[in-house]
Motif scaffolding. Structure first.
Motif, PDB file in Angstrom:
ATOM      1  N   GLY A  18      32.142 -43.605 -93.172  1.00 15.64           N
ATOM      2  CA  GLY A  18      33.171 -42.838 -94.186  1.00 15.64           C
ATOM      3  C   GLY A  18      33.920 -41.935 -93.539  1.00 15.64           C
ATOM      4  O   GLY A  18      35.372 -41.761 -93.857  1.00 15.64           O
ATOM      5  N   VAL A  19      33.640 -41.208 -92.716  1.00 19.12           N
ATOM      6  CA  VAL A  19      34.399 -40.183 -91.857  1.00 19.12           C
ATOM      7  C   VAL A  19      35.397 -40.847 -91.067  1.00 19.12           C
ATOM      8  O   VAL A  19      36.773 -40.610 -91.022  1.00 19.12           O
ATOM      9  CB  VAL A  19      33.635 -39.308 -90.848  1.00 19.12           C
ATOM     10  CG1 VAL A  19      34.583 -38.419 -90.091  1.00 19.12           C
ATOM     11  CG2 VAL A  19      32.848 -38.136 -91.808  1.00 19.12           C
ATOM     12  N   LEU A  20      34.975 -41.895 -90.426  1.00 22.10           N
ATOM     13  CA  LEU A  20      35.992 -42.751 -89.637  1.00 22.10           C
ATOM     14  C   LEU A  20      37.203 -43.477 -90.475  1.00 22.10           C
ATOM     15  O   LEU A  20      38.260 -43.148 -89.896  1.00 22.10           O
ATOM     16  CB  LEU A  20      34.892 -43.745 -88.869  1.00 22.10           C
ATOM     17  CG  LEU A  20      36.112 -44.835 -87.664  1.00 22.10           C
ATOM     18  CD1 LEU A  20      36.440 -44.108 -86.797  1.00 22.10           C
ATOM     19  CD2 LEU A  20      35.071 -45.923 -87.311  1.00 22.10           C
ATOM     20  N   PHE A  21      36.688 -43.839 -91.282  1.00 17.75           N
ATOM     21  CA  PHE A  21      37.741 -44.696 -92.527  1.00 17.75           C
ATOM     22  C   PHE A  21      38.744 -43.690 -93.124  1.00 17.75           C
ATOM     23  O   PHE A  21      39.853 -43.935 -93.268  1.00 17.75           O
ATOM     24  CB  PHE A  21      37.093 -45.541 -93.414  1.00 17.75           C
ATOM     25  CG  PHE A  21      36.450 -46.699 -93.198  1.00 17.75           C
ATOM     26  CD1 PHE A  21      37.407 -47.793 -92.323  1.00 17.75           C
ATOM     27  CD2 PHE A  21      35.132 -47.064 -93.418  1.00 17.75           C
ATOM     28  CE1 PHE A  21      36.938 -48.648 -91.912  1.00 17.75           C
ATOM     29  CE2 PHE A  21      34.776 -48.361 -93.034  1.00 17.75           C
ATOM     30  CZ  PHE A  21      35.451 -49.264 -92.225  1.00 17.75           C
ATOM     31  N   LEU A  22      38.119 -42.372 -93.268  1.00 18.42           N
ATOM     32  CA  LEU A  22      38.934 -41.545 -94.004  1.00 18.42           C
ATOM     33  C   LEU A  22      39.871 -40.797 -92.785  1.00 18.42           C
ATOM     34  O   LEU A  22      40.958 -40.720 -93.017  1.00 18.42           O
ATOM     35  CB  LEU A  22      38.023 -40.218 -94.241  1.00 18.42           C
ATOM     36  CG  LEU A  22      38.870 -38.938 -94.924  1.00 18.42           C
ATOM     37  CD1 LEU A  22      39.459 -39.113 -95.949  1.00 18.42           C
ATOM     38  CD2 LEU A  22      37.611 -37.861 -95.037  1.00 18.42           C
ATOM     39  N   LEU A  23      39.477 -40.655 -91.472  1.00 15.83           N
ATOM     40  CA  LEU A  23      40.261 -40.332 -90.320  1.00 15.83           C
ATOM     41  C   LEU A  23      41.476 -41.343 -90.126  1.00 15.83           C
ATOM     42  O   LEU A  23      42.612 -41.088 -89.775  1.00 15.83           O
ATOM     43  CB  LEU A  23      39.381 -40.055 -89.084  1.00 15.83           C
ATOM     44  CG  LEU A  23      40.172 -39.448 -87.773  1.00 15.83           C
ATOM     45  CD1 LEU A  23      40.777 -38.215 -88.111  1.00 15.83           C
ATOM     46  CD2 LEU A  23      39.409 -39.499 -86.709  1.00 15.83           C
ATOM     47  N   ILE A  24      41.065 -42.696 -90.133  1.00 13.94           N
ATOM     48  CA  ILE A  24      41.885 -43.719 -89.852  1.00 13.94           C
ATOM     49  C   ILE A  24      43.064 -43.853 -90.981  1.00 13.94           C
ATOM     50  O   ILE A  24      44.388 -43.967 -90.746  1.00 13.94           O
ATOM     51  CB  ILE A  24      41.163 -45.132 -89.777  1.00 13.94           C
ATOM     52  CG1 ILE A  24      40.531 -45.151 -88.564  1.00 13.94           C
ATOM     53  CG2 ILE A  24      42.263 -46.289 -89.817  1.00 13.94           C
ATOM     54  CD1 ILE A  24      39.523 -46.529 -88.227  1.00 13.94           C
TER      55      ILE A  24
END
Length: 362
Positions: free
Chosen positions: A24-30
């Motif tokens: 979730g954090v990765l997709f949010l950052l991307i």
């Protein structure tokens, strides 16, 4: 036993929850990074295409400057910007002058459109409707405008949007060239990064796909976009030297037709016919010869730039890519769409060949 299962289930839940939170954090950052770069995505992609296409020329320029990369980068950027900016200035100046002349002629009550010449009497019968419209427009253009107001409104709106798109595209080109020069300056490290990205995404065949990407981009840019640019420059020089009205607009339309592989003929041939009816025979004949040479040059330049091998993609792929890119992304999409769709087509063919090879091995 139940306690062990309970501990295992708790451990699995914690691991799944931990993985989901990280994703979730990765997709949010991307997603956040994409939103920040969204206005520049098209420009950056086109900059990468320019950098890949001109990297062999850049290497030659670096050798010419004895390894001084910064000077070589500035020199190449100046050449590319001059090739882009100077014709743009000429086209804009031509359009401005023609609009001024049109306005002065209207105020003075002169013919806004010259009447058909004597040579038009020998034209085939099929051209009579065109000649009648031409004659009535030369006598009183207001009647023709009133009669075909709906059609002219549609054409006018399209033309204004197209010219606005061209202006925006030129600005995007300038920014892309500057970014591309920065990429070329650090090309050695970028090559390693790009190969690693392909290997990470695709696996052991990543380097193979990276080489295909580079070869396809260079072939499309040289063999199709480069030839279209050369032909439009040639036809533009002919139009300006012969004094063709609205030469700038006709040149831009010829560039678009050349990119989508239709060719300059649909615009250039009617212009030559028009010049034969309104100007002296010598000027019109020289223009006709020059246009003929320009049209034939397509058969010489493409094999020269593409080499003896097969073209990177069928003409239909180039056509759909250019038209789709133009509709979706404006003037810059005209160039980028052809490259991207050809690249996807090439990847698809390579993927099919690899699957077939794997089946044979099994």
């Amino acid at each position: 036993m139940n306690q062990k299962n309970s501990n295992f289930n708790n451990y699995s839940f914690e691991k799944i929850a931990d993985t989901l939170i990280r994703l979730g954090v990765l997709f949010l950052l991307i997603g956040w990074c994409y939103d920040i770069l969204k206005p520049f995505v098209l420009i950056i992609i086109w900059a990468i295409v320019i950098a890949v296409a001109f990297s062999p020329i850049y290497e030659s320029v670096v050798k010419l400057f004895r390894g001084k990369k910064i000077l070589a980068t500035i020199f190449l950027a100046a050449i590319l910007l001059s090739i882009l900016v100077l014709p743009s200035i000429l086209v804009s100046q031509s359009l401005y002058e023609e609009i001024n002349n049109f306005s002065h002629s209207y105020q003075a009550g002169e013919h806004l459109i010259p009447p058909p010449g004597e040579s038009t009497k020998d034209w085939p019968t099929i051209t009579k409707p065109i000649l009648e419209i031409w004659k009535s427009a030369s006598e009183d253009i207001s009647n023709v405008v009133f009669k075909y107001s709906d059609q002219l409104k549609v054409v006018g709106e399209w033309l204004i949007l197209a010219l606005a798109g061209v202006g925006k595209g030129i600005l995007q080109f300038i920014i892309s060239i500057i970014i591309a020069m920065g990429l070329l300056l650090y090309s050695e490290s970028l090559i390693k990064v790009s190969k690693n990205i392909f290997i990470k995404l695709i696996g052991s065949n990543g380097e193979h796909y990276a080489l295909i990407t580079v070869a396809t981009i260079r072939n499309v840019v040289k063999g199709f976009l480069g030839v279209a640019l050369i032909q439009s420059l040639m036809v533009g020089v002919g139009f300006f030297m012969a004094g063709v009205p609205f030469a700038g607009i006709f040149t831009v339309v010829c560039l678009i037709l050349a990119i989508i592989q239709i060719g300059i003929g649909p615009i250039a041939i009617p212009v030559v016919i028009y010049m034969f009816s309104v100007t002296d025979t010598t000027t019109a004949t020289i223009l006709a010869i020059w246009i003929g040479i320009t049209m034939i040059s397509d058969n010489i330049l493409k094999p020269l730039f593409l080499g003896r091998g097969n073209p990177p993609a069928p003409m239909l792929v180039i056509f759909l890519g250019a038209i789709g890119g133009f509709i979706y992304n404006g003037f810059i999409g005209l160039f980028l769409g052809a490259v991207i769709l050809t690249l996807g087509y090439k990847f698809f063919l390579t993927w099919i060949e690899m699957i077939e090879d794997e089946k044979i091995e099994e």
